[in-house]
Design an enzyme around this catalytic site. Structure first.
Site, PDB file in Angstrom:
ATOM      1  N   HIS A 105       0.830  -1.203   0.000  1.00  0.00           N
ATOM      2  CA  HIS A 105       0.000   0.000   0.000  1.00  0.00           C
ATOM      3  C   HIS A 105       0.866   1.255   0.000  1.00  0.00           C
ATOM      4  O   HIS A 105       2.077   1.185   0.214  1.00  0.00           O
ATOM      5  CB  HIS A 105      -0.936   0.004   1.215  1.00  0.00           C
ATOM      6  CG  HIS A 105      -0.206   0.131   2.522  1.00  0.00           C
ATOM      7  ND1 HIS A 105       0.074  -0.963   3.327  1.00  0.00           N
ATOM      8  CD2 HIS A 105       0.302   1.209   3.181  1.00  0.00           C
ATOM      9  CE1 HIS A 105       0.717  -0.552   4.407  1.00  0.00           C
ATOM     10  NE2 HIS A 105       0.866   0.763   4.340  1.00  0.00           N
ATOM     11  N   HIS A 193       5.496   6.016  -1.119  1.00  0.00           N
ATOM     12  CA  HIS A 193       6.154   4.805  -1.601  1.00  0.00           C
ATOM     13  C   HIS A 193       5.332   3.569  -1.261  1.00  0.00           C
ATOM     14  O   HIS A 193       4.447   3.612  -0.397  1.00  0.00           O
ATOM     15  CB  HIS A 193       7.551   4.671  -0.980  1.00  0.00           C
ATOM     16  CG  HIS A 193       7.524   4.521   0.510  1.00  0.00           C
ATOM     17  ND1 HIS A 193       7.408   5.607   1.363  1.00  0.00           N
ATOM     18  CD2 HIS A 193       7.582   3.426   1.314  1.00  0.00           C
ATOM     19  CE1 HIS A 193       7.403   5.188   2.614  1.00  0.00           C
ATOM     20  NE2 HIS A 193       7.504   3.864   2.610  1.00  0.00           N
TER      21      HIS A 193
END
Length: 250
Positions: A105, A193
């Site tokens: 995620h 990220h």
């Protein structure tokens, strides 16, 4: 529902006492009652899970506190997992043993603490601010090393290069909800990220430099890596303890 115990002085003095003899064991509580308390205390199990594999809590656990964070899920193709295997193998050759993430995620908040009775109001606040947002493209193709604030864990991740403006917009709205509950907002200059793998301790120095260059080459050479590292953000999720709430994007 409150459970009230009464002293002997509060019992009906007119009742006759039971005849002497062997008493039957008490009946177990109804299943519905057991489930209710199981739901209320689900964070106890979460607390044990956070200690798993040497991980250390970033805040003290207290009964009724639920670790909560907001994120955009990334569901990779099967070939992406093959790429991840190669990255973990290269890191091991450089002396760093990484554990692959079980799910992927992009974080849209820090992990904060919510009281149990705050969870639903907080989720409703998020829905109110995010339900009109549209889906958007994310590309995360540059390898990067991260550590948590306490330097107790190191992460290997793919930094987002496309979709930044949309992610910042989401964070701005999530921050508004956090502020309503006097909770800590996201980092001022976030590095969005997808975390790929992690290990205990600060291994930043071991992974940076030549090792990081080698890891990036693995990605650049991998077949179809340009399609494996892009995805559409279609929903936003909020995880509070063992509960996950989904907010679909338009």
């Amino acid at each position: 529902m409150a459970l009230v115990s009464y002293s002997s002085s509060e019992e009906d003095e007119g009742e006759t006492s039971e005849p002497p003899g062997r008493r039957l064991p008490p009946l177990p509580p109804p299943t519905t009652v057991l489930r209710m308390f199981q739901d209320m205390e689900g964070d106890e199990d979460l607390d044990e899970n956070t200690k798993h594999e040497g991980r250390i809590r970033s805040f003290k656990h207290e009964r009724g506190n639920w670790a909560t964070y907001v994120y955009i899920p990334f569901q990779p193709q099967e070939e992406f997992l093959d790429l991840l295997d190669e990255l973990v193998s290269v890191a091991a050759e450089n002396g760093v043993l990484l554990t692959k993430m079980s799910e992927f995620h992009i974080s849209q908040s820090q992990t904060v603490v919510l009281r149990h009775h705050w969870i639903n109001p907080f989720v409703e606040s998020l829905k109110d601010k995010l339900h009109c947002m549209y889906r958007f493209l994310c590309i995360a193709e540059r390898i990067k090393v991260y550590t948590n604030q306490e330097k107790t864990r190191t992460f290997l991740g793919l930094e987002v290069s496309v979709g930044m403006e949309h992610l910042l917009e989401v964070v701005s709205e999530v921050d508004r909800s956090l502020q309503e509950f006097n909770l800590q907002t996201f980092y001022q200059e976030p590095s969005f990220h997808v975390s790929l793998a992690w290990c205990v301790g600060d291994k930043y120095e071991k992974l940076k430099g030549s090792c990081l260059l080698e890891l990036q080459k693995v990605i650049d050479r991998f077949e179809d890596s340009d399609t494996l590292t892009r995805f559409n953000a279609e929903e936003i999720r909020c995880k509070a303890g063992n509960k996950t709430f989904c907010i679909p994007l338009l």
